[in-house]
Design a protein around this motif. Sequence first.
Motif, PDB file in Angstrom:
ATOM      1  N   UNK A 143       0.996  -1.171   0.011  1.00  0.00           N
ATOM      2  CA  UNK A 143       0.136  -0.002   0.002  1.00  0.00           C
ATOM      3  C   UNK A 143       1.047   1.231   0.125  1.00  0.00           C
ATOM      4  N   UNK A 144       1.882   1.054   0.780  1.00  0.00           N
ATOM      5  CA  UNK A 144       2.963   2.373   0.683  1.00  0.00           C
ATOM      6  C   UNK A 144       3.476   2.470  -0.605  1.00  0.00           C
ATOM      7  N   UNK A 145       3.856   1.331  -1.420  1.00  0.00           N
ATOM      8  CA  UNK A 145       4.463   1.500  -2.528  1.00  0.00           C
ATOM      9  C   UNK A 145       3.553   1.784  -3.674  1.00  0.00           C
ATOM     10  N   UNK A 146       2.177   1.611  -3.389  1.00  0.00           N
ATOM     11  CA  UNK A 146       1.357   2.232  -4.382  1.00  0.00           C
ATOM     12  C   UNK A 146       1.200   3.551  -4.205  1.00  0.00           C
ATOM     13  N   UNK A 147       1.124   3.948  -2.909  1.00  0.00           N
ATOM     14  CA  UNK A 147       0.694   5.476  -2.806  1.00  0.00           C
ATOM     15  C   UNK A 147       2.066   6.118  -3.287  1.00  0.00           C
ATOM     16  N   UNK A 148       3.084   5.867  -2.933  1.00  0.00           N
ATOM     17  CA  UNK A 148       4.604   6.452  -3.697  1.00  0.00           C
ATOM     18  C   UNK A 148       4.529   6.494  -5.129  1.00  0.00           C
ATOM     19  N   UNK A 149       4.069   5.392  -5.682  1.00  0.00           N
ATOM     20  CA  UNK A 149       4.336   5.132  -7.297  1.00  0.00           C
ATOM     21  C   UNK A 149       3.317   5.935  -8.058  1.00  0.00           C
ATOM     22  N   UNK A 190      -4.974  11.637   4.315  1.00  0.00           N
ATOM     23  CA  UNK A 190      -3.522  11.665   4.351  1.00  0.00           C
ATOM     24  C   UNK A 190      -3.144  12.833   3.335  1.00  0.00           C
ATOM     25  N   UNK A 191      -3.751  12.805   2.125  1.00  0.00           N
ATOM     26  CA  UNK A 191      -3.321  13.501   1.061  1.00  0.00           C
ATOM     27  C   UNK A 191      -2.170  12.583   0.177  1.00  0.00           C
ATOM     28  N   UNK A 192      -1.235  13.259  -0.487  1.00  0.00           N
ATOM     29  CA  UNK A 192       0.043  12.688  -1.074  1.00  0.00           C
ATOM     30  C   UNK A 192       0.770  12.440  -0.134  1.00  0.00           C
ATOM     31  N   UNK A 193       1.284  11.261  -0.081  1.00  0.00           N
ATOM     32  CA  UNK A 193       2.358  10.776   1.026  1.00  0.00           C
ATOM     33  C   UNK A 193       3.877  10.876   0.338  1.00  0.00           C
ATOM     34  N   UNK A 194       4.413  11.564   1.107  1.00  0.00           N
ATOM     35  CA  UNK A 194       6.149  11.580   0.886  1.00  0.00           C
ATOM     36  C   UNK A 194       6.771  10.899   1.720  1.00  0.00           C
ATOM     37  N   UNK A 195       7.624   9.952   1.484  1.00  0.00           N
ATOM     38  CA  UNK A 195       8.484   8.997   2.347  1.00  0.00           C
ATOM     39  C   UNK A 195       9.489   8.522   1.551  1.00  0.00           C
ATOM     40  N   UNK A 196      10.785   8.145   2.308  1.00  0.00           N
ATOM     41  CA  UNK A 196      12.010   7.525   1.535  1.00  0.00           C
ATOM     42  C   UNK A 196      11.572   6.418   1.228  1.00  0.00           C
ATOM     43  N   UNK A 197      10.700   5.492   1.870  1.00  0.00           N
ATOM     44  CA  UNK A 197      10.649   4.160   1.303  1.00  0.00           C
ATOM     45  C   UNK A 197       9.328   3.727   1.552  1.00  0.00           C
TER      46      UNK A 197
END
Length: 227
Positions: A143-149, A190-197
């Motif tokens: 889910x984190x990868x989907x959000x970042x990608x 949460x909006x658009x998520x920005x995170x290193x990983x």
Amino acid sequence: MEQMTPQPDLAEQAAIISTMRFVKTMMGLFTRSDIGPPPDIPPGPAIYAANHRSLADLLLASITFHSWGRPIRPLVASSYFRKPGIGPLLSRLRCIPVDGSIALELAVVEIEAGWSVAIMPEGRVVPPEEWNADGVGRLHSGVGRLALDTGLPVVANGASGTEGFWPLGATGPRIRPWGRYPLALRSEVLGVITAPTSREATEIIRDALVRCTTQADSVTREMRRGR
């Protein structure tokens, strides 16, 4: 020139909303629902992440999305489509059947077609002993990868009460003529998520799910006291 986001087929959207209305009407015979207001996000596709305590989460999702007027399409394990009763309903709701590692690829395909998707990143109906500590089990990092990608806004959703209405391992919902089951859902944008990983993005989402489920659990407790 900025590329326009495709719009999903209007007839498909209408069919989904119609089926959600049917689910909401039927569920109203057996449950009482307290749904929070629609998330305030820009028009266009978004990712809706939710906890997963019961198969009834999919029914509560229909109540919620119909209340919001949004034809959101959940990702659902393909094995659920083979279950009597709920399987044909999932097809009518245009849920997206997924298996294993291709789930995110299928989600991206539907997102690129203009659909918002709902995902339950715990990946299965979670036993109570695994979510009793803070309301949510362990999340897969997809889910984190989907959000970042995708760079899409994320909305966290916490559901409560479904585990009583349709307990884990039961073949169907519990129907009791003397009272309707209380269900609640609370959301956080949460909006658009920005995170290193992707793992760190997933933890951001999980923290929000914990906050939402804590609120929803509080609502269902109050509903039980006030019945």
